[in-house]
Scaffold this motif. Structure first.
Motif, PDB file in Angstrom:
ATOM      1  N   PHE A   1       0.825  -1.206   0.000  1.00  0.00           N
ATOM      2  CA  PHE A   1       0.000   0.000   0.000  1.00  0.00           C
ATOM      3  C   PHE A   1       0.863   1.262   0.000  1.00  0.00           C
ATOM      4  N   THR A   2       1.869   1.283   0.862  1.00  0.00           N
ATOM      5  CA  THR A   2       2.711   2.476   0.989  1.00  0.00           C
ATOM      6  C   THR A   2       3.476   2.736  -0.308  1.00  0.00           C
ATOM      7  N   LEU A   3       4.006   1.681  -0.883  1.00  0.00           N
ATOM      8  CA  LEU A   3       4.706   1.844  -2.170  1.00  0.00           C
ATOM      9  C   LEU A   3       3.788   2.469  -3.213  1.00  0.00           C
ATOM     10  N   LYS A   4       2.593   1.887  -3.322  1.00  0.00           N
ATOM     11  CA  LYS A   4       1.706   2.274  -4.427  1.00  0.00           C
ATOM     12  C   LYS A   4       1.029   3.618  -4.196  1.00  0.00           C
ATOM     13  N   HIS A   5       0.469   3.792  -3.004  1.00  0.00           N
ATOM     14  CA  HIS A   5      -0.448   4.917  -2.817  1.00  0.00           C
ATOM     15  C   HIS A   5       0.153   6.094  -2.067  1.00  0.00           C
ATOM     16  N   VAL A   6       1.284   5.898  -1.435  1.00  0.00           N
ATOM     17  CA  VAL A   6       1.907   7.010  -0.723  1.00  0.00           C
ATOM     18  C   VAL A   6       3.188   7.449  -1.432  1.00  0.00           C
ATOM     19  N   ALA A   7       4.021   6.481  -1.793  1.00  0.00           N
ATOM     20  CA  ALA A   7       5.343   6.834  -2.321  1.00  0.00           C
ATOM     21  C   ALA A   7       5.363   7.067  -3.826  1.00  0.00           C
ATOM     22  N   GLY A   8       4.323   6.640  -4.539  1.00  0.00           N
ATOM     23  CA  GLY A   8       4.271   6.989  -5.960  1.00  0.00           C
ATOM     24  C   GLY A   8       4.418   5.848  -6.953  1.00  0.00           C
TER      25      GLY A   8
ATOM     26  N   CYS B   1      11.754   8.383  -0.964  1.00  0.00           N
ATOM     27  CA  CYS B   1      13.125   8.646  -1.404  1.00  0.00           C
ATOM     28  C   CYS B   1      13.509   7.666  -2.513  1.00  0.00           C
ATOM     29  N   ALA B   2      13.144   6.392  -2.342  1.00  0.00           N
ATOM     30  CA  ALA B   2      13.442   5.392  -3.379  1.00  0.00           C
ATOM     31  C   ALA B   2      12.713   5.737  -4.680  1.00  0.00           C
ATOM     32  N   HIS B   3      11.485   6.193  -4.549  1.00  0.00           N
ATOM     33  CA  HIS B   3      10.723   6.599  -5.735  1.00  0.00           C
ATOM     34  C   HIS B   3      11.450   7.726  -6.467  1.00  0.00           C
ATOM     35  N   ALA B   4      11.944   8.700  -5.717  1.00  0.00           N
ATOM     36  CA  ALA B   4      12.658   9.813  -6.345  1.00  0.00           C
ATOM     37  C   ALA B   4      13.912   9.316  -7.057  1.00  0.00           C
ATOM     38  N   ILE B   5      14.607   8.355  -6.443  1.00  0.00           N
ATOM     39  CA  ILE B   5      15.785   7.779  -7.110  1.00  0.00           C
ATOM     40  C   ILE B   5      15.364   7.108  -8.416  1.00  0.00           C
ATOM     41  N   ASP B   6      14.300   6.324  -8.367  1.00  0.00           N
ATOM     42  CA  ASP B   6      13.826   5.668  -9.597  1.00  0.00           C
ATOM     43  C   ASP B   6      13.472   6.687 -10.670  1.00  0.00           C
ATOM     44  N   MET B   7      12.753   7.727 -10.256  1.00  0.00           N
ATOM     45  CA  MET B   7      12.331   8.728 -11.239  1.00  0.00           C
ATOM     46  C   MET B   7      13.532   9.479 -11.818  1.00  0.00           C
ATOM     47  N   SER B   8      14.584   9.607 -11.040  1.00  0.00           N
ATOM     48  CA  SER B   8      15.763  10.305 -11.556  1.00  0.00           C
ATOM     49  C   SER B   8      16.419   9.525 -12.694  1.00  0.00           C
TER      50      SER B   8
ATOM     51  N   SER C   1      21.742  -4.217 -13.359  1.00  0.00           N
ATOM     52  CA  SER C   1      21.574  -4.115 -14.816  1.00  0.00           C
ATOM     53  C   SER C   1      21.391  -5.499 -15.450  1.00  0.00           C
ATOM     54  N   GLN C   2      20.537  -5.551 -16.439  1.00  0.00           N
ATOM     55  CA  GLN C   2      20.322  -6.822 -17.142  1.00  0.00           C
ATOM     56  C   GLN C   2      21.578  -7.270 -17.891  1.00  0.00           C
ATOM     57  N   ASP C   3      22.458  -6.314 -18.199  1.00  0.00           N
ATOM     58  CA  ASP C   3      23.712  -6.667 -18.878  1.00  0.00           C
ATOM     59  C   ASP C   3      24.527  -7.668 -18.081  1.00  0.00           C
ATOM     60  N   TYR C   4      24.343  -7.661 -16.758  1.00  0.00           N
ATOM     61  CA  TYR C   4      25.157  -8.540 -15.931  1.00  0.00           C
ATOM     62  C   TYR C   4      24.282  -9.523 -15.148  1.00  0.00           C
ATOM     63  N   GLY C   5      23.113  -9.777 -15.688  1.00  0.00           N
ATOM     64  CA  GLY C   5      22.255 -10.782 -15.064  1.00  0.00           C
ATOM     65  C   GLY C   5      21.246 -10.220 -14.086  1.00  0.00           C
ATOM     66  N   GLY C   6      21.173  -8.894 -13.975  1.00  0.00           N
ATOM     67  CA  GLY C   6      20.226  -8.289 -13.047  1.00  0.00           C
ATOM     68  C   GLY C   6      18.816  -8.250 -13.618  1.00  0.00           C
ATOM     69  N   GLN C   7      17.874  -7.802 -12.770  1.00  0.00           N
ATOM     70  CA  GLN C   7      16.472  -7.786 -13.182  1.00  0.00           C
ATOM     71  C   GLN C   7      15.977  -6.380 -13.495  1.00  0.00           C
ATOM     72  N   ALA C   8      16.824  -5.386 -13.270  1.00  0.00           N
ATOM     73  CA  ALA C   8      16.515  -3.998 -13.633  1.00  0.00           C
ATOM     74  C   ALA C   8      15.169  -3.529 -13.096  1.00  0.00           C
ATOM     75  N   LEU C   9      14.796  -4.009 -11.918  1.00  0.00           N
ATOM     76  CA  LEU C   9      13.545  -3.554 -11.299  1.00  0.00           C
ATOM     77  C   LEU C   9      13.788  -2.213 -10.593  1.00  0.00           C
ATOM     78  N   PRO C  10      12.722  -1.488 -10.295  1.00  0.00           N
ATOM     79  CA  PRO C  10      12.917  -0.191  -9.627  1.00  0.00           C
ATOM     80  C   PRO C  10      13.515  -0.357  -8.221  1.00  0.00           C
ATOM     81  N   HIS C  11      14.220   0.683  -7.765  1.00  0.00           N
ATOM     82  CA  HIS C  11      14.762   0.693  -6.412  1.00  0.00           C
ATOM     83  C   HIS C  11      13.664   0.532  -5.364  1.00  0.00           C
ATOM     84  N   MET C  12      12.492   1.061  -5.658  1.00  0.00           N
ATOM     85  CA  MET C  12      11.403   0.973  -4.682  1.00  0.00           C
ATOM     86  C   MET C  12      11.173  -0.461  -4.225  1.00  0.00           C
ATOM     87  N   LEU C  13      11.213  -1.382  -5.177  1.00  0.00           N
ATOM     88  CA  LEU C  13      10.975  -2.771  -4.829  1.00  0.00           C
ATOM     89  C   LEU C  13      12.110  -3.333  -3.997  1.00  0.00           C
TER      90      LEU C  13
END
Lengths: 592, 592
Positions: free
Chosen positions: B11-18, B369-376, B94-106
């Protein structure tokens, strides 16, 4: 290493808490300022040079249960004996049993120093002193002559046995039972937990005070009796007799105060006898045990408050020493070469001053409480009831405010040390670990708040607390009248905070009168904090106003810092008291 | 036992943090709400069922240095491998090195859960993720292809080596040195302290990122370079080669996070080589090491903030469970038979609600804060600079407020447990011991406050912070417009607190413009706290306003409790910022 702040302690006793006035009025017998100074000086030396150096090993080794015996840390055996030989156990005890009949104020000041040296060590005599007081007040002549001389001298130690697994704050449900015997003695059966210094080999005997229930006792707290249950029975000639049927079953593994054995005690299970029960002697009347215990708990609560003050002082000293030595970065305005000591950084200055102001506030509150206790015994008869009420009012604040400050100041002390604060060898972390029990035992600070609001505010139909607030207003007026530059905004701010206290007090008393106890109790903890902060501001000001040249500039500066940086929080606390209950009730759905 | 609050986190991720907004705008690629829920659900299961059960043994056994090897607690070896096999180390890489490139929020939400399970355990991947980020951003292609795939998968772990005995907050004075070699590599010599998970046998290799100084480097922070120094060198075919000349000299004995080895590391002393230095590879440019490290430190600071949130959540759950179960006394209005659960007592209700509100406030700030990092990184180009500034502004608040709350909430949790809270087996005390490091490392909270005031307020000439305050005002307006009974006095109180924040902000920026940095920095810590409290009030309100029926009544109730019982302190904090500096300067005489 801790160095006892003998001058600050003496100043606070005399000029803030009321010792000089009592001396001037001749209420303290032969005691003189010179004798006070000499006692403080020697206590300070002992605490700094003998107790403090053994604190670290006490924490590291802890008390251990080895082959059924409780072993104390290396050196503590001799330390305790040396301490008792110095007469420190007997300061306040009656001269009838070898005590020195000095005022509580002096003992409380000494307790501060023992606890700064090592709280785990100081717990042992703290409990003994409580037991002495209970036996002195409620024991039969036989009990007194048999046990008190050796307890007063410290040759034997004492304990308080209240808690059981299901009976902590609520003693009414305890199960330990007592049976009458034809010879007038009793037999005790049951288990008690969290018994501080419940077992050890440091002294020849240990005198346990145990709460238990007689077979025909009424339910609840009105059916509890108090018994004296010695580890070894005492023969008529005073020599030690048979081992009584009680033992330490286990020690707790605790966050702090490792050197202090916290025992689970078993009474009457036959380990040291025929399972006919541990021999006990009634103290006071049957079923009146809780009242007897409370006599001693009030002073014990103040003694726990002193633990808070003691940790504040020791943690502050350590942080100041570290911050003076450690260099890092360049503070604004730093003109030296290289890095500045971190004590030059504004944020560290704020932290250290906060620690200092809270330490001094908590100390003054506790000493004022001790003064009130002394006056309740020594003032002219017609004022003793007043002073007893004042002591009753101050006790929960002294206990809770000082112990909360102990935790907060110890935590700030770790922060000042940076990464080193988290390393056990540094010693800063021990203060937090030790401090954390003090808001809990002898009645949690939440229980203290209930006591303050529900039982202490109504004293003399509210006149006690109103009169006290009036005295505080007098201090604010005196600051204004002094009209010194150094005070800055102290008068205004102190007045505002006292106004917050008065408003919150009136509101709470109105709720109590209306029978709205849930509303009143919802704000009890913020109210207690509010009261402590106002007293901190007022007592810092009282010290700053004192006619004593040495250190005056420093006292005024600390007073101003407290007024302009710490006590403004009273507005929010008052708001929480008066307006907080409704949202609290509404949010209860979150907890189901 | 901890149970991950997956619904509250989602809930907090979606509806409060963006997060929902970003998903709706298509900024997060293929990610869907369903996938978010599935990831949170599985992370929650792993944290609750696999990490948390091993936390206690980790604390009790601790990491040990045995015959030169670091031994981790029983079961942690397998736990780590199982965790890495689950792909949890690679969420944001990064997916280049086997990562999943998901947002920092998660990842931040998952970090909360790992840390609630065991902060000591979660530290290991937290450091690896930081190292991955630094190498990804600043490493050469060779370094990336050689090291990143195994670091991203978690087969190898990573560390950050900054601190030396005399260089903590001030890295400019570090002494570890690096020498150039003809083959383009470097040799490293020196000692680093406080290196988290600096040595262990859980993985085949450990990749150290080490700050050091080249012989011809400029003095101070502009002469520091960053090197990758692996425990084992890596052959061209990717297999492990020679042991590099570095080792763990000793482990620290700490207050908490016992399961996490905190190492003193020695580089290039010949223990595993010919004393020709530990082989290192330059990351980024020579003498630009601090900038490279700061890339990673910003995210590391948020990760430490998550430790605070995590401890808050776990300590609150434990306290609620205990208070629901433990009976003692009879609460006002209690109509049941016998004693009431202590959760019925108003003072306990206040304590638990305070814990809940601070937990949720700290969580929302960190997620925002994590949302802002993702958006940046992911927002349309023209807004990325804005979001980078927002992340920069929020980072010190997220780190400091959440970690201060961690300590406070853990301490309140002990208090709710009464005497049992002080007994280590109960587990409540561990949260306080673990929590206490978080306000210190990755830049003490005092350093965060300096960063917030001196570097973040001036962003875009103050427009970033002013714009943010404007957004918060919008939330207060929306509460007023919603005009729902349940909100009580929220709109008024939130508005007042936001006004305090605006006033304090203006005052500080005026001081900075006037070059009065000592005055500004004297109020930095109270300002930081003020900002955190206002954000707590605002984000609780934002959650309460969300169009999501389930749990709305609870969210409104918590919002009102926060507004009416927690945030009024902002007035005193603002006062301290604006009026506190003079008394602080005057009282400096007390510290000499």
């Amino acid at each position: 290493m801790y160095k006892a702040p003998v001058d600050a302690i003496g100043f606070t006793l005399k000029h803030v808490a009321g010792l000089s006035g009592a001396l001037d009025e001749g209420l303290l017998g032969d005691l003189s300022e010179d004798l006070v100074d000499a006692i403080l000086q020697e206590a300070g030396r002992f605490a700094s040079e003998e107790v403090a150096p053994l604190a670290e090993i006490g924490d590291r080794q802890g008390a251990r249960l080895v082959d059924g015996k409780v072993v104390v840390p290396d050196g503590w055996d001799g330390l305790y004996r040396h301490w008792a030989e110095g007469g420190w156990n007997s300061l306040v005890a009656s001269q009838d049993y070898g005590g020195q009949a000095l005022p509580h104020m002096l003992n409380v000041a000494a307790l501060e120093m023992w606890n700064s040296g090592s709280m785990a060590f100081a717990l042992c005599p703290t409990l003994t002193m409580g037991a002495v007081e209970a036996v002195t007040t409620h024991g039969t002549d036989t009990l007194k002559t048999t046990f008190l001389p050796k307890m007063v001298s410290g040759e034997w130690t004492g304990t308080m046995n209240l808690t059981e697994p299901h009976a902590g704050s609520d003693l009414g449900v305890m199960k330990t039972r007592a049976e009458r015997r034809d010879d007038g003695s009793y037999r005790i059966f049951g288990q008690k937990i969290f018994i501080t210094w419940g077992e050890h080999e440091v002294t020849d005997n240990i005198v346990h005070l145990v709460l238990a229930r007689l077979p025909d006792a009424p339910a609840g707290t009105r059916g509890i009796s108090l018994f004296l249950v010695p580890k070894f029975l005492v023969n008529d000639d005073g020599s030690l007799g048979a081992r009584n049927d009680l033992h330490c079953h286990s020690l707790e593994h605790k966050l702090g105060i490792h050197g202090s054995p916290t025992c689970t005690m078993i009474y009457g299970d036959g380990k040291h006898g025929d399972a006919a029960g541990a021999v006990g002697y009634l103290v006071g009347e049957e079923n009146k045990g809780l009242a007897c215990m409370f006599t001693m708990m009030n002073n014990a609560r103040l003694a726990v408050g002193m633990q808070g003050v003691a940790i504040c002082e020791a943690a502050t000293q350590k942080a100041i020493a570290y911050a003076s030595d450690r260099t890092q970065g360049r503070a604004p305005g730093w003109t030296g070469s290289g890095m500045s000591p971190i004590i030059e950084h504004p944020d560290i200055i704020r932290t250290l001053l906060t620690m200092k102001a809270l330490t001094q506030g908590a100390r003054a509150i506790c000493y004022a409480c001790a003064h009130a206790i002394d006056m309740s015994h020594r003032a002219p008869d017609e004022t003793r009831a007043f002073w007893a009420e004042r002591a009753a009012l101050l006790t929960p604040i002294a206990k809770s405010f000082a112990t909360d400050c102990g935790v907060d100041v110890a935590s700030l002390g770790i922060q000042v040390h940076g990464g080193m604060g988290f390393i056990e060898e540094t010693g800063a972390a021990r203060y937090l670990r030790d401090a954390r029990i003090a808001p809990i035992y002898e009645g949690t600070n939440g229980i203290q708040a209930i006591d303050l609001v529900a039982r202490k505010l109504p004293l003399s139909d509210g006149e006690q607390v109103r009169g006290f607030i009036g005295e505080l207003t007098g201090i604010a007026d005196a600051v204004r009248a002094a009209n010194r530059d150094g005070f800055g905004g102290t008068a205004d701010r102190l007045e505002a905070s006292i106004g917050d206290l008065a408003d919150a007090t009136d509101w709470l008393m109105a709720r109590l009168k209306a029978g709205e106890s849930a509303e009143a109790l919802a704000g009890a903890t913020p109210y207690q904090r509010l009261f402590g902060l106002v007293l901190t501001g007022a007592y810092l000001a009282k010290g700053a106003l004192a006619e004593e040249d040495i250190g005056r500039q420093q006292r005024i500066a600390l007073c101003r810092f407290g007024a302009e940086n710490l006590i403004a929080e009273t507005a929010a606390l008052k708001d929480r008291v008066i307006n907080g209950a409704a949202s609290l009730a509404a949010a209860k759905i979150l907890l189901s």
